[in-house]
Scaffold this motif. Structure first.
Motif, PDB file in Angstrom:
ATOM      1  N   ALA A  22       0.831  -1.208   0.000  1.00 35.95           N
ATOM      2  CA  ALA A  22       0.000   0.000   0.000  1.00 35.95           C
ATOM      3  C   ALA A  22       0.861   1.252   0.000  1.00 35.95           C
ATOM      4  CB  ALA A  22      -0.927  -0.007   1.212  1.00 35.95           C
ATOM      5  N   VAL A  23       1.864   1.287   0.891  1.00 38.10           N
ATOM      6  CA  VAL A  23       2.745   2.460   0.960  1.00 38.10           C
ATOM      7  C   VAL A  23       3.496   2.641  -0.345  1.00 38.10           C
ATOM      8  CG1 VAL A  23       4.754   3.435   2.132  1.00 38.10           C
ATOM      9  CG2 VAL A  23       2.971   2.303   3.466  1.00 38.10           C
ATOM     10  N   TYR A  24       4.008   1.532  -0.889  1.00 39.84           N
ATOM     11  CA  TYR A  24       4.782   1.616  -2.127  1.00 39.84           C
ATOM     12  C   TYR A  24       3.926   2.111  -3.287  1.00 39.84           C
ATOM     13  CZ  TYR A  24       7.611   0.221  -6.113  1.00 39.84           C
ATOM     14  OH  TYR A  24       8.318   0.224  -7.281  1.00 39.84           O
ATOM     15  N   ASN A  25       2.707   1.587  -3.398  1.00 38.46           N
ATOM     16  CA  ASN A  25       1.850   1.985  -4.519  1.00 38.46           C
ATOM     17  C   ASN A  25       1.403   3.438  -4.411  1.00 38.46           C
ATOM     18  OD1 ASN A  25       1.014  -0.287  -6.541  1.00 38.46           O
ATOM     19  ND2 ASN A  25       1.175  -1.299  -4.552  1.00 38.46           N
ATOM     20  N   PHE A  26       1.142   3.912  -3.193  1.00 33.41           N
ATOM     21  CA  PHE A  26       0.812   5.327  -3.048  1.00 33.41           C
ATOM     22  C   PHE A  26       2.001   6.201  -3.448  1.00 33.41           C
ATOM     23  CE2 PHE A  26      -2.639   4.126   0.108  1.00 33.41           C
ATOM     24  CZ  PHE A  26      -3.670   4.536  -0.729  1.00 33.41           C
ATOM     25  N   GLY A  27       3.202   5.777  -3.042  1.00 35.60           N
ATOM     26  CA  GLY A  27       4.391   6.523  -3.469  1.00 35.60           C
ATOM     27  C   GLY A  27       4.586   6.481  -4.966  1.00 35.60           C
ATOM     28  N   LEU A  28       4.317   5.299  -5.573  1.00 31.17           N
ATOM     29  CA  LEU A  28       4.440   5.177  -7.025  1.00 31.17           C
ATOM     30  C   LEU A  28       3.415   6.047  -7.735  1.00 31.17           C
ATOM     31  CD1 LEU A  28       6.062   3.586  -9.170  1.00 31.17           C
ATOM     32  CD2 LEU A  28       4.251   1.873  -9.129  1.00 31.17           C
ATOM     33  N   ALA A  29       2.202   6.107  -7.195  1.00 32.86           N
ATOM     34  CA  ALA A  29       1.163   6.946  -7.807  1.00 32.86           C
ATOM     35  C   ALA A  29       1.571   8.409  -7.775  1.00 32.86           C
ATOM     36  CB  ALA A  29      -0.164   6.748  -7.072  1.00 32.86           C
ATOM     37  N   GLN A  73      -3.340   6.721 -12.206  1.00 31.06           N
ATOM     38  CA  GLN A  73      -4.448   6.298 -11.357  1.00 31.06           C
ATOM     39  C   GLN A  73      -4.256   4.887 -10.815  1.00 31.06           C
ATOM     40  OE1 GLN A  73      -8.490   6.871 -12.670  1.00 31.06           O
ATOM     41  NE2 GLN A  73      -7.923   8.583 -13.993  1.00 31.06           N
ATOM     42  N   PHE A  74      -3.696   3.992 -11.646  1.00 34.15           N
ATOM     43  CA  PHE A  74      -3.643   2.589 -11.248  1.00 34.15           C
ATOM     44  C   PHE A  74      -2.926   2.373  -9.915  1.00 34.15           C
ATOM     45  CE2 PHE A  74      -0.555  -0.980 -11.474  1.00 34.15           C
ATOM     46  CZ  PHE A  74      -1.418  -1.954 -10.987  1.00 34.15           C
ATOM     47  N   PRO A  75      -1.727   2.907  -9.690  1.00 33.15           N
ATOM     48  CA  PRO A  75      -1.093   2.666  -8.388  1.00 33.15           C
ATOM     49  C   PRO A  75      -1.903   3.227  -7.228  1.00 33.15           C
ATOM     50  CG  PRO A  75       0.508   3.517  -9.968  1.00 33.15           C
ATOM     51  CD  PRO A  75      -0.848   3.691 -10.570  1.00 33.15           C
ATOM     52  N   ALA A  76      -2.625   4.325  -7.456  1.00 28.78           N
ATOM     53  CA  ALA A  76      -3.449   4.889  -6.379  1.00 28.78           C
ATOM     54  C   ALA A  76      -4.585   3.940  -6.015  1.00 28.78           C
ATOM     55  CB  ALA A  76      -3.997   6.250  -6.799  1.00 28.78           C
ATOM     56  N   TRP A  77      -5.286   3.401  -7.030  1.00 23.06           N
ATOM     57  CA  TRP A  77      -6.343   2.434  -6.752  1.00 23.06           C
ATOM     58  C   TRP A  77      -5.770   1.179  -6.102  1.00 23.06           C
ATOM     59  CZ3 TRP A  77     -11.192   3.655  -6.587  1.00 23.06           C
ATOM     60  CH2 TRP A  77     -11.705   4.659  -7.398  1.00 23.06           C
ATOM     61  N   GLN A  78      -4.604   0.739  -6.584  1.00 27.89           N
ATOM     62  CA  GLN A  78      -3.991  -0.447  -6.005  1.00 27.89           C
ATOM     63  C   GLN A  78      -3.582  -0.202  -4.550  1.00 27.89           C
ATOM     64  OE1 GLN A  78      -3.929  -3.334  -7.293  1.00 27.89           O
ATOM     65  NE2 GLN A  78      -2.690  -4.375  -5.743  1.00 27.89           N
ATOM     66  N   GLY A  79      -3.068   0.985  -4.264  1.00 30.48           N
ATOM     67  CA  GLY A  79      -2.719   1.318  -2.890  1.00 30.48           C
ATOM     68  C   GLY A  79      -3.940   1.372  -1.987  1.00 30.48           C
ATOM     69  N   ALA A  80      -5.043   1.924  -2.523  1.00 35.98           N
ATOM     70  CA  ALA A  80      -6.286   1.959  -1.731  1.00 35.98           C
ATOM     71  C   ALA A  80      -6.804   0.554  -1.473  1.00 35.98           C
ATOM     72  CB  ALA A  80      -7.337   2.789  -2.465  1.00 35.98           C
ATOM     73  N   TRP A  81      -6.718  -0.328  -2.494  1.00 36.84           N
ATOM     74  CA  TRP A  81      -7.162  -1.716  -2.303  1.00 36.84           C
ATOM     75  C   TRP A  81      -6.307  -2.423  -1.263  1.00 36.84           C
ATOM     76  CZ3 TRP A  81      -4.160  -6.053  -3.248  1.00 36.84           C
ATOM     77  CH2 TRP A  81      -4.823  -7.280  -3.110  1.00 36.84           C
ATOM     78  N   ALA A  82      -4.976  -2.252  -1.342  1.00 37.18           N
ATOM     79  CA  ALA A  82      -4.098  -2.903  -0.371  1.00 37.18           C
ATOM     80  C   ALA A  82      -4.365  -2.395   1.048  1.00 37.18           C
ATOM     81  CB  ALA A  82      -2.633  -2.672  -0.757  1.00 37.18           C
ATOM     82  N   TRP A  88       0.005 -12.117  -2.373  1.00 35.88           N
ATOM     83  CA  TRP A  88       0.651 -12.473  -3.638  1.00 35.88           C
ATOM     84  C   TRP A  88       0.390 -11.404  -4.690  1.00 35.88           C
ATOM     85  CZ3 TRP A  88       3.505 -16.117  -6.390  1.00 35.88           C
ATOM     86  CH2 TRP A  88       3.309 -16.127  -7.756  1.00 35.88           C
ATOM     87  N   GLN A  89      -0.852 -10.966  -4.776  1.00 33.12           N
ATOM     88  CA  GLN A  89      -1.225  -9.988  -5.799  1.00 33.12           C
ATOM     89  C   GLN A  89      -0.498  -8.665  -5.616  1.00 33.12           C
ATOM     90  OE1 GLN A  89      -5.388  -9.170  -6.008  1.00 33.12           O
ATOM     91  NE2 GLN A  89      -5.169  -7.464  -7.393  1.00 33.12           N
ATOM     92  N   THR A  90      -0.437  -8.166  -4.388  1.00 31.26           N
ATOM     93  CA  THR A  90       0.175  -6.855  -4.201  1.00 31.26           C
ATOM     94  C   THR A  90       1.676  -6.894  -4.454  1.00 31.26           C
ATOM     95  OG1 THR A  90       0.218  -4.950  -2.728  1.00 31.26           O
ATOM     96  CG2 THR A  90       0.624  -7.070  -1.709  1.00 31.26           C
ATOM     97  N   VAL A  91       2.322  -8.029  -4.124  1.00 29.88           N
ATOM     98  CA  VAL A  91       3.759  -8.151  -4.419  1.00 29.88           C
ATOM     99  C   VAL A  91       3.981  -8.211  -5.925  1.00 29.88           C
ATOM    100  CG1 VAL A  91       5.769  -9.648  -4.198  1.00 29.88           C
ATOM    101  CG2 VAL A  91       4.319  -9.230  -2.216  1.00 29.88           C
ATOM    102  N   TRP A  92       3.197  -9.056  -6.603  1.00 32.59           N
ATOM    103  CA  TRP A  92       3.343  -9.189  -8.063  1.00 32.59           C
ATOM    104  C   TRP A  92       3.073  -7.857  -8.756  1.00 32.59           C
ATOM    105  CZ3 TRP A  92       3.620 -13.986 -11.127  1.00 32.59           C
ATOM    106  CH2 TRP A  92       3.576 -13.748 -12.492  1.00 32.59           C
ATOM    107  N   LEU A  93       1.968  -7.214  -8.389  1.00 33.91           N
ATOM    108  CA  LEU A  93       1.614  -5.962  -9.053  1.00 33.91           C
ATOM    109  C   LEU A  93       2.647  -4.878  -8.780  1.00 33.91           C
ATOM    110  CD1 LEU A  93      -2.258  -5.747  -8.582  1.00 33.91           C
ATOM    111  CD2 LEU A  93      -0.995  -6.187 -10.680  1.00 33.91           C
ATOM    112  N   SER A  94       3.178  -4.833  -7.570  1.00 35.52           N
ATOM    113  CA  SER A  94       4.179  -3.822  -7.252  1.00 35.52           C
ATOM    114  C   SER A  94       5.425  -4.008  -8.108  1.00 35.52           C
ATOM    115  CB  SER A  94       4.538  -3.880  -5.765  1.00 35.52           C
ATOM    116  OG  SER A  94       3.415  -3.583  -4.964  1.00 35.52           O
ATOM    117  N   VAL A  95       5.875  -5.277  -8.225  1.00 30.18           N
ATOM    118  CA  VAL A  95       7.060  -5.551  -9.035  1.00 30.18           C
ATOM    119  C   VAL A  95       6.768  -5.296 -10.513  1.00 30.18           C
ATOM    120  CG1 VAL A  95       8.663  -7.348  -9.769  1.00 30.18           C
ATOM    121  CG2 VAL A  95       7.971  -7.197  -7.368  1.00 30.18           C
ATOM    122  N   ALA A  96       5.620  -5.806 -10.995  1.00 24.40           N
ATOM    123  CA  ALA A  96       5.283  -5.639 -12.409  1.00 24.40           C
ATOM    124  C   ALA A  96       5.070  -4.179 -12.771  1.00 24.40           C
ATOM    125  CB  ALA A  96       4.036  -6.460 -12.742  1.00 24.40           C
ATOM    126  N   ALA A  97       4.375  -3.443 -11.882  1.00 18.47           N
ATOM    127  CA  ALA A  97       4.143  -2.020 -12.163  1.00 18.47           C
ATOM    128  C   ALA A  97       5.451  -1.252 -12.176  1.00 18.47           C
ATOM    129  CB  ALA A  97       3.195  -1.440 -11.114  1.00 18.47           C
TER     130      ALA A  97
END
Length: 553
Positions: free
Chosen positions: A151-158, A164-173, A331-340
Motif C-alpha cells: 500500500a505504501v509503495y503503490n501510493f508513493g508510485l502513484a 491512477q492505477f497505483p493509487a487504486w492499487q494502494g487503496a485496495w491494499a 501475492w497480488q500486491t507483491v506481483w503488481l508492485s514488481v510488475a508495475a
C-alpha cells in the motif's frame, strides 16, 4: 439443538432436558441456541481437547465443560469482551481446566447469534492448537506486512508517476490490511472493545469495498481502448452493486442473512467473470499491462472464485477461505508492485530516450551540418544569457572583467576559391577553418558559422584591449591553417570585425556594429582586424550604417 424463546443463565439448573438434531432452526436469532458435544466426539480430539470457535455475530457465548464426577466448568465471552479467549485467525479458544475426572461433554449456548449455518467450530488437541496458533500468527503477520508495504509503495508510485492505477492499487491494499486485521482479530491487541459483532460487520463492509477497489485497480491498469466500452461499464456497475449490497448486509443482525450472503456471492462470481473477460480481451488486443498483470490477478480470482463454490471452512487450520483470500491478496500486491515498477521503469526509460533523442535533434538543428559549429540560431541561443547582464543593466558601466566582445570573421576572396577550384575545395577550406576556430570554443567563448564564409566568436570577461589581442590571435591562427592539397599554408586569410557590447545592446545591435567593422576591414585591404569604438548612428534612411568606424593599428 433445542430453541429457547428467552435468555437463560448458563448453569447446570438451566440446561435443556433434551437435545435434538432434527427439524428446522427457528427463533434463535432473538433468543438462544444450544449445542452439545458428546463424549464420543470429544475422544476423537485427543486427551486435552480445545474448542475453537470461529467468531461470528452473537451477543454472548457460554461454554460448559462437564466431567465424569458430575462437576462442570463454565466459560463465557460476550461482544466487546473476549478477554484472553481470542486467538489470531478469527478464533475464540476455550480450554477445559485439567481435572482428575475425565471430560464427558461440552455444551455451548449462543445468545442472539445472527446465523446458525455460518457457525464454524473445531475440537483439536491442545498441543496442535498451540502449534497452529503460532503458525497462523506468523502467516497472518507476514501477509499483513506485505500488504501494508504494498500500500505504501503503490501510493508513493502513484505520486511519482502521476497514474491512477497505483493509487487504486494502494487503496485496495490498504482496505485489505484493514480487513485482514479485523477478520484475524489482530486489532484486538489495540482495541479489545471491538471484539465480536462490530468487527464482523466492519469485515463485511470492507470485503465489499475491496471488490470495488480491486475492480477499478484492474480497469485503470489496462491501457485505454483495449477493453470494449460496454464491458468496462458493466464491470463497474456490478462492482458498485457489490459494494452497495455490503452496506445493508454489514448492518443486519437477524433475518435472511444466508439469502443475502448467497446474493452477494453470486455478484462476486459475476464480477470475477466480467473482470476476467476484461483481462483476456485486453491481452488479446495487445495490452502490455494485461500481459504484465495477468499473473497477479489470476491467483486472487481463482481463490475468490473457489471459495464461493467450495467449502474451505476447515482449510488452513480453520482459517478457511479468509486465509486463502488473504494469502492471494499478499501475492497480488507483491506481483503488481514488481510488475508495475518494471512497466513504469520501462516507460520512463523510453521517455528518457525520447527526451535524449529530442534534445539531440534540437542540438542538431542548432548546428551547421558542414562544419559542426553552431549555426545562427544555435549561436543566438547560446549567447543570449551572456548578453543578459549587459542588456538588463542599461545604466551600468562595464569594467574589463564584465566586457563582452563579438568577433565577425569573413574569408577573404572566397568566391575566387570556389571559381578556381570548385565548391568541394571551398567546403574543405570552411571545414579546416571551423576546426581551428573551434579551439577557442569554451566557457568564455562561443563560436559559430553564421552562413556562407562568415564565422562569429563571442568572448566574455575581457576589455577592449584584450578583445583586440584575441581577434589578432584568431586571425593569425586561421591564416596559418594548411589547406592541402588545394592550397598551401597561409594562403587563405580572414578579415575580422570586432564590437564591444554596450549597456542596452541586444544581439542585433551588436551584430550591426561588428559587421560595420568587418566592412571597414575588407575595404582597408583585408587580412586585418578592425575594432569599432562608440558608433554614432544617423537617423533616417541611412540608420543601418554607422558614420565612423575605428581602425586598429
Amino acid at each position: 439443538m433445542p430453541r429457547a424463546p428467552r435468555q437463560h443463565r448458563a448453569t447446570d439448573a438451566t440446561l435443556p432436558t433434551r437435545f435434538s438434531c432434527h427439524g428446522e432452526l427457528r427463533d434463535y436469532q432473538r433468543a438462544s441456541l444450544w449445542l452439545k458435544v458428546n463424549a464420543q466426539t470429544l475422544a476423537q480430539a485427543g486427551p486435552t481437547p480445545v474448542l475453537m470457535v470461529h467468531s461470528s455475530r452473537f451477543d454472548a457465548l457460554h461454554v460448559g465443560f462437564f466431567y465424569r464426577d458430575g462437576t462442570a466448568d463454565w466459560q463465557e465471552v460476550a461482544r466487546g469482551a473476549y478477554g484472553a479467549n481470542w486467538r489470531l485467525g478469527g478464533q475464540i479458544a476455550f480450554v477445559p481446566p485439567q481435572r482428575d475426572a475425565a471430560l464427558v461433554g461440552v455444551v455451548l449456548r449462543f445468545d442472539r447469534v445472527a446465523s446458525a449455518p455460518m457457525l464454524r467450530m473445531r475440537l483439536i488437541d491442545g498441543g496442535q492448537a498451540q502449534i497452529q496458533a503460532t503458525a497462523m500468527a506468523s502467516m497472518i503477520g507476514a501477509m499483513l506486512m506485505l500488504l501494508a508495504l504494498g500500500a505504501v509503495y503503490n501510493f508513493g508510485l502513484a505520486f511519482a508517476v502521476r497514474r491512477q492505477f497505483p493509487a487504486w492499487q494502494g487503496a485496495w491494499a490498504t482496505c485489505m490490511v484493514a480487513w485482514g486485521a479485523m477478520w484475524s482479530q489482530f486489532h484486538l491487541f489495540f482495541f479489545p472493545g471491538l471484539a465480536g459483532v462490530v468487527s464482523a460487520q466492519i469485515c463485511t463492509a470492507l470485503s465489499c469495498l475491496a471488490t470495488l477497489l480491486a475492480t477499478y485497480s484492474l480497469l485503470t491498469a489496462i491501457d485505454p481502448g483495449h477493453v470494449p466500452r460496454w464491458l468496462g461499464r458493466t464491470t463497474r456497475v456490478v462492482a458498485l452493486a457489490t459494494a452497495l449490497l455490503g452496506v445493508p448486509l454489514s448492518l443486519m443482525r437477524s433475518g435472511p442473512l444466508e439469502f443475502w450472503a448467497n446474493a452477494l456471492g453470486f455478484l462476486v462470481l459475476l464480477l470475477l467473470v466480467l473482470a476476467g473477460s476484461c483481462l483476456i480481451t485486453a491481452w488479446r488486443r495487445g495490452s502490455s499491462a494485461a500481459r504484465a498483470f495477468v499473473g497477479a490477478w489470476a491467483v486472487p480470482m481463482l481463490a475468490l472464485g473457489l471459495s464461493s463454490v467450495v467449502d474451505f471452512s476447515h482449510a488452513v487450520w480453520g482459517g478457511g477461505s479468509q486465509m486463502l483470500v488473504l494469502a492471494a491478496s499478499a501475492w497480488q500486491t507483491v506481483w503488481l508492485s514488481v510488475a508495475a515498477t518494471r512497466r513504469f521503469m520501462g516507460m520512463r526509460i523510453e521517455r528518457d530516450r525520447a527526451l535524449v533523442a529530442e534534445a539531440a535533434a534540437q542540438e542538431q538543428a542548432r548546428r551547421d551540418p558542414l562544419t559542426g559549429l553552431r549555426n545562427r540560431r544555435g549561436f543566438t541561443d547560446a549567447i543570449t544569457p551572456l548578453l543578459d547582464r549587459v542588456t538588463q543593466a542599461p545604466d551600468a558601466v562595464l569594467d574589463d572583467s564584465q566586457g563582452v566582445a563579438l568577433l565577425l570573421l569573413d574569408v577573404d576572396r572566397f568566391k575566387a576559391i570556389n571559381d578556381a577550384h570548385g565548391h568541394d575545395a571551398g567546403d574543405v577550406v570552411l571545414v579546416t577553418l571551423a576546426r581551428r576556430l573551434a579551439r577557442w570554443d569554451g566557457a568564455m567563448c562561443v563560436t559559430a558559422r553564421l552562413g556562407g564564409e562568415e564565422f562569429a566568436l563571442l568572448a566574455t570577461g575581457m576589455g577592449r584591449f584584450a578583445a583586440l589581442q584575441l581577434a589578432e590571435s584568431v586571425r593569425t591562427g586561421l591564416g596559418d591553417c594548411d589547406h592541402s592539397p588545394f592550397f598551401g599554408r597561409g594562403q587563405v586569410t580572414v578579415s575580422v570585425g570586432v564590437a564591444m557590447a554596450r549597456p542596452g545592446d541586444d544581439f542585433a545591435a551588436l551584430y550591426r556594429t561588428a559587421d560595420a567593422a568587418l566592412y571597414a576591414a575588407k575595404h582597408q585591404g583585408r587580412n586585418r582586424v578592425v575594432i569599432a569604438p562608440d558608433v554614432i548612428y544617423p537617423e533616417g534612411d541611412d540608420a543601418a550604417m554607422p558614420i565612423r568606424i575605428g581602425i586598429s593599428d
